[in-house]
Design a protein around this motif. Structure first.
Motif, mmCIF file in Angstrom:
data_model
loop_
_atom_site.group_PDB
_atom_site.id
_atom_site.type_symbol
_atom_site.label_atom_id
_atom_site.label_comp_id
_atom_site.label_asym_id
_atom_site.label_seq_id
_atom_site.Cartn_x
_atom_site.Cartn_y
_atom_site.Cartn_z
ATOM 1 N N ILE A 1 6.467 13.761 -8.328
ATOM 2 C CA ILE A 1 7.810 13.507 -8.879
ATOM 3 C C ILE A 1 8.332 14.737 -9.607
ATOM 4 O O ILE A 1 9.503 15.129 -9.447
ATOM 5 N N ILE A 2 7.477 15.379 -10.409
ATOM 6 C CA ILE A 2 7.902 16.588 -11.134
ATOM 7 C C ILE A 2 8.258 17.702 -10.157
ATOM 8 O O ILE A 2 9.277 18.404 -10.330
ATOM 9 N N ILE B 1 11.628 16.958 -8.633
ATOM 10 C CA ILE B 1 12.722 17.245 -9.566
ATOM 11 C C ILE B 1 12.966 18.752 -9.644
ATOM 12 O O ILE B 1 14.119 19.216 -9.644
ATOM 13 N N ILE B 2 11.890 19.540 -9.702
ATOM 14 C CA ILE B 2 12.047 20.991 -9.777
ATOM 15 C C ILE B 2 12.709 21.533 -8.510
ATOM 16 O O ILE B 2 13.631 22.364 -8.573
ATOM 17 N N LEU C 1 2.774 11.579 -10.378
ATOM 18 C CA LEU C 1 3.614 12.252 -11.375
ATOM 19 C C LEU C 1 3.846 13.713 -11.008
ATOM 20 O O LEU C 1 4.958 14.230 -11.188
ATOM 21 N N LEU C 2 2.798 14.374 -10.513
ATOM 22 C CA LEU C 2 2.990 15.761 -10.072
ATOM 23 C C LEU C 2 3.984 15.845 -8.925
ATOM 24 O O LEU C 2 4.813 16.765 -8.872
#
Length: 145
Positions: free
Chosen positions: A117-118, A121-122, A114-115
């Motif tokens: 993926i985040i 995205i950023i 998840l980190l």
């Protein structure tokens, strides 16, 4: 055929039963036969309780396919399969140990995935904003504003 009426309940003396007689019959029916001083033989049946050990195979498979950060999902899947094998053999302690390790690895794989993926995205959004601003600046410089 005898058409004479007969009472439904008959007591010890031929008449209807009294309350005490009915109460005594009910107590005998509920409590069972009178207790004697003879030794009572008992039978003990040991039933193994089926302790549910979650093996986290589905979660590990999901992490293997989608959140396989540093191969943690694959390693968690291997431990999940070992936990399932131990459970099938009947080794509950070993199954719990392997399942606990698989759960820990699944948590780490999920959090790191998840980190990642985040962060992706950023980086994509800030990168696209920087590119958009650079293109606008080029257009302004080209037109002479």
């Amino acid at each position: 055929m005898n058409c004479a009426s007969q009472p439904f309940f008959t007591g010890a003396h031929g008449g209807p039963p009294t309350y005490e007689m009915l109460k005594e019959e009910h107590e005998v029916a509920v409590l069972g036969a009178p207790q004697t001083s003879a030794p009572v033989a008992t039978t003990v049946i040991n039933i193994r309780s089926e302790t549910s050990v979650p093996d986290h195979v589905v979660w590990s498979l999901f992490n293997t396919l989608f959140m396989n950060w540093c191969c943690l999902g694959f390693v968690a899947f291997a431990y999940s399969v070992k936990a399932r094998d131990r459970k099938m053999v009947g080794d509950i302690i070993g199954a719990q140990s392997y399942a606990s390790t698989a759960k820990c690895l699944n948590i780490w794989a999920l959090v790191l995935g998840l980190l990642l993926i985040i962060a992706f995205i950023i980086v994509c959004t800030t990168g696209s904003l920087v590119i958009f601003q650079a293109v606008l600046q080029l257009i302004k410089d080209y037109r002479g504003y």
